[in-house]
Design a protein around this motif. Structure first.
Motif, PDB file in Angstrom:
ATOM      1  N   GLY A 114      92.595 -45.631  19.194  1.00 51.12           N
ATOM      2  CA  GLY A 114      92.242 -46.752  18.320  1.00 51.12           C
ATOM      3  C   GLY A 114      90.748 -47.004  18.310  1.00 51.12           C
ATOM      4  O   GLY A 114      90.159 -47.268  17.263  1.00 51.12           O
ATOM      5  N   PRO A 161      98.722 -49.828  13.003  1.00 50.70           N
ATOM      6  CA  PRO A 161      98.162 -51.126  13.414  1.00 50.70           C
ATOM      7  C   PRO A 161      96.741 -51.017  13.946  1.00 50.70           C
ATOM      8  O   PRO A 161      95.930 -51.929  13.755  1.00 50.70           O
ATOM      9  CB  PRO A 161      99.131 -51.601  14.513  1.00 50.70           C
ATOM     10  CG  PRO A 161     100.399 -50.879  14.227  1.00 50.70           C
ATOM     11  CD  PRO A 161      99.978 -49.533  13.721  1.00 50.70           C
ATOM     12  N   GLY A 162      96.427 -49.897  14.611  1.00 52.41           N
ATOM     13  CA  GLY A 162      95.074 -49.698  15.106  1.00 52.41           C
ATOM     14  C   GLY A 162      94.061 -49.584  13.983  1.00 52.41           C
ATOM     15  O   GLY A 162      92.958 -50.134  14.063  1.00 52.41           O
ATOM     16  N   SER A 221      93.505 -53.067  12.618  1.00 53.83           N
ATOM     17  CA  SER A 221      92.673 -53.905  13.490  1.00 53.83           C
ATOM     18  C   SER A 221      91.218 -53.485  13.407  1.00 53.83           C
ATOM     19  O   SER A 221      90.311 -54.323  13.463  1.00 53.83           O
ATOM     20  CB  SER A 221      93.176 -53.844  14.935  1.00 53.83           C
ATOM     21  OG  SER A 221      92.985 -52.566  15.505  1.00 53.83           O
ATOM     22  N   SER A 280      93.581 -46.908   6.924  1.00 54.08           N
ATOM     23  CA  SER A 280      94.776 -47.750   7.005  1.00 54.08           C
ATOM     24  C   SER A 280      95.718 -47.468   5.843  1.00 54.08           C
ATOM     25  O   SER A 280      96.948 -47.432   6.012  1.00 54.08           O
ATOM     26  CB  SER A 280      94.383 -49.231   6.989  1.00 54.08           C
ATOM     27  OG  SER A 280      93.578 -49.564   8.088  1.00 54.08           O
ATOM     28  N   ALA A 322     101.153 -47.924  19.094  1.00 55.10           N
ATOM     29  CA  ALA A 322     100.706 -49.038  18.247  1.00 55.10           C
ATOM     30  C   ALA A 322     100.062 -50.137  19.077  1.00 55.10           C
ATOM     31  O   ALA A 322      99.017 -50.685  18.696  1.00 55.10           O
ATOM     32  CB  ALA A 322     101.879 -49.592  17.452  1.00 55.10           C
ATOM     33  N   THR A 323     100.654 -50.464  20.201  1.00 59.08           N
ATOM     34  CA  THR A 323     100.094 -51.507  21.058  1.00 59.08           C
ATOM     35  C   THR A 323      98.704 -51.124  21.561  1.00 59.08           C
ATOM     36  O   THR A 323      97.753 -51.908  21.479  1.00 59.08           O
ATOM     37  CB  THR A 323     101.027 -51.773  22.256  1.00 59.08           C
ATOM     38  OG1 THR A 323     102.315 -52.159  21.778  1.00 59.08           O
ATOM     39  CG2 THR A 323     100.468 -52.870  23.145  1.00 59.08           C
ATOM     40  N   THR A 364      96.054 -50.892  18.613  1.00 53.96           N
ATOM     41  CA  THR A 364      95.601 -52.193  18.115  1.00 53.96           C
ATOM     42  C   THR A 364      94.490 -52.756  18.996  1.00 53.96           C
ATOM     43  O   THR A 364      93.467 -53.242  18.505  1.00 53.96           O
ATOM     44  CB  THR A 364      96.782 -53.190  18.063  1.00 53.96           C
ATOM     45  OG1 THR A 364      97.796 -52.664  17.202  1.00 53.96           O
ATOM     46  CG2 THR A 364      96.321 -54.531  17.531  1.00 53.96           C
ATOM     47  N   GLY A 414      91.421 -50.517  18.544  1.00 55.05           N
ATOM     48  CA  GLY A 414      90.752 -50.713  17.260  1.00 55.05           C
ATOM     49  C   GLY A 414      89.803 -51.895  17.275  1.00 55.05           C
ATOM     50  O   GLY A 414      88.690 -51.837  16.753  1.00 55.05           O
TER      51      GLY A 414
END
Length: 252
Positions: free
Chosen positions: A17, A54-55, A58, A187, A212-213, A216, A219
């Protein structure tokens, strides 16, 4: 998923990210990590793509100040990224990986050269045309964004390097503002590809969620760091990551 596996994949997501926010090529961290834990290549590629969405979002949020005044440019290029990402994701389900691997190292190296020579290209093109260059690069850049979207939907490693090389060669704009646009378009590409993969491909949702966690968090961190870099330093990072990506793809 065991604890050690989750920690390793999550850490890879944070690094990826951050890399994607600054320059791109985060896939070169998370994709091999998933392979190392035994995920089949296509499942790893699909799960990684979904996890990095998601990264990318963000990172785009972190660059929101640099996006001011670029709405028209972003919307025009977003259409190309949308079409390209959709096309590339469908190609992933139909074509062998070797199809893109054959030309990828050359594309990345060309992008690195374009980024490295951006200041000279800016001056040369301005002098040749007798005035400032087109802010959006016209049809050639739109088609280039479409092409990077196709590649991004297919695999994605070094998509950011390719895009920054394209922008640096044709757009007369601050490198940080171009990087902000790159994050938004990334994105879009990852998002549309993720939708396709969710509908028709096998996904490891546990792996995607962990990536994803991490992505994010990475990012947001990467955007904070990247926005403070000078154009010269940012250009150097892009080239260094691009060269590393070329070598990694060749030996993979």
């Amino acid at each position: 998923m065991e604890a050690l596996e989750a920690v390793a994949i999550g850490a890879a997501g944070v690094v990826a990210g951050g890399m994607n926010a600054v320059v791109g090529s985060g896939t070169l961290v998370t994709f091999p990590t998933l392979l190392a834990f035994g995920y089949p290549p296509v499942v790893a590629n699909v799960s990684n793509n979904i996890g990095l969405v998601p990264g990318s979002m963000s990172a785009a949020y972190g660059y929101r100040r640099e996006l001011r005044g670029q709405r028209g440019r972003v919307l025009r290029f977003a259409v190309a990224s949308l079409v390209g990402g959709l096309t590339g994701s469908l190609l992933l389900l139909k074509l062998p990986e070797s199809t893109f691997d054959a030309v990828l190292p050359a594309l990345i190296l060309i992008a690195c050269v374009l980024v490295l020579l951006q200041p000279r290209l800016n001056r040369w093109l301005s002098n040749r045309k007798g005035g400032p260059r087109h802010k959006d690069g016209g049809v050639p850049v739109w088609c280039g964004v479409l092409g990077t979207g196709v590649y991004g939907g297919y695999f994605g490693a070094a998509q950011g390097v390719l895009m920054m090389g394209l922008f640096g060669a044709f757009l007369d704009e601050d490198l940080q503002r171009l990087n902000a646009v790159k994050n938004v378009l990334g994105s879009v590409v990852n998002g549309v590809a993720a939708v396709v993969f969710i509908i028709v491909a096998d996904v490891s949702w546990a792996a995607a969620a962990v990536v994803a966690t991490g992505a994010t968090i990475g990012g947001l961190i990467g955007a904070r760091i990247g926005r403070r870099l000078s154009p010269t330093v940012l250009r150097g990072i892009i080239v260094a990551v691009g060269l590393t990506a070329s070598v990694a793809v060749i030996v993979r």
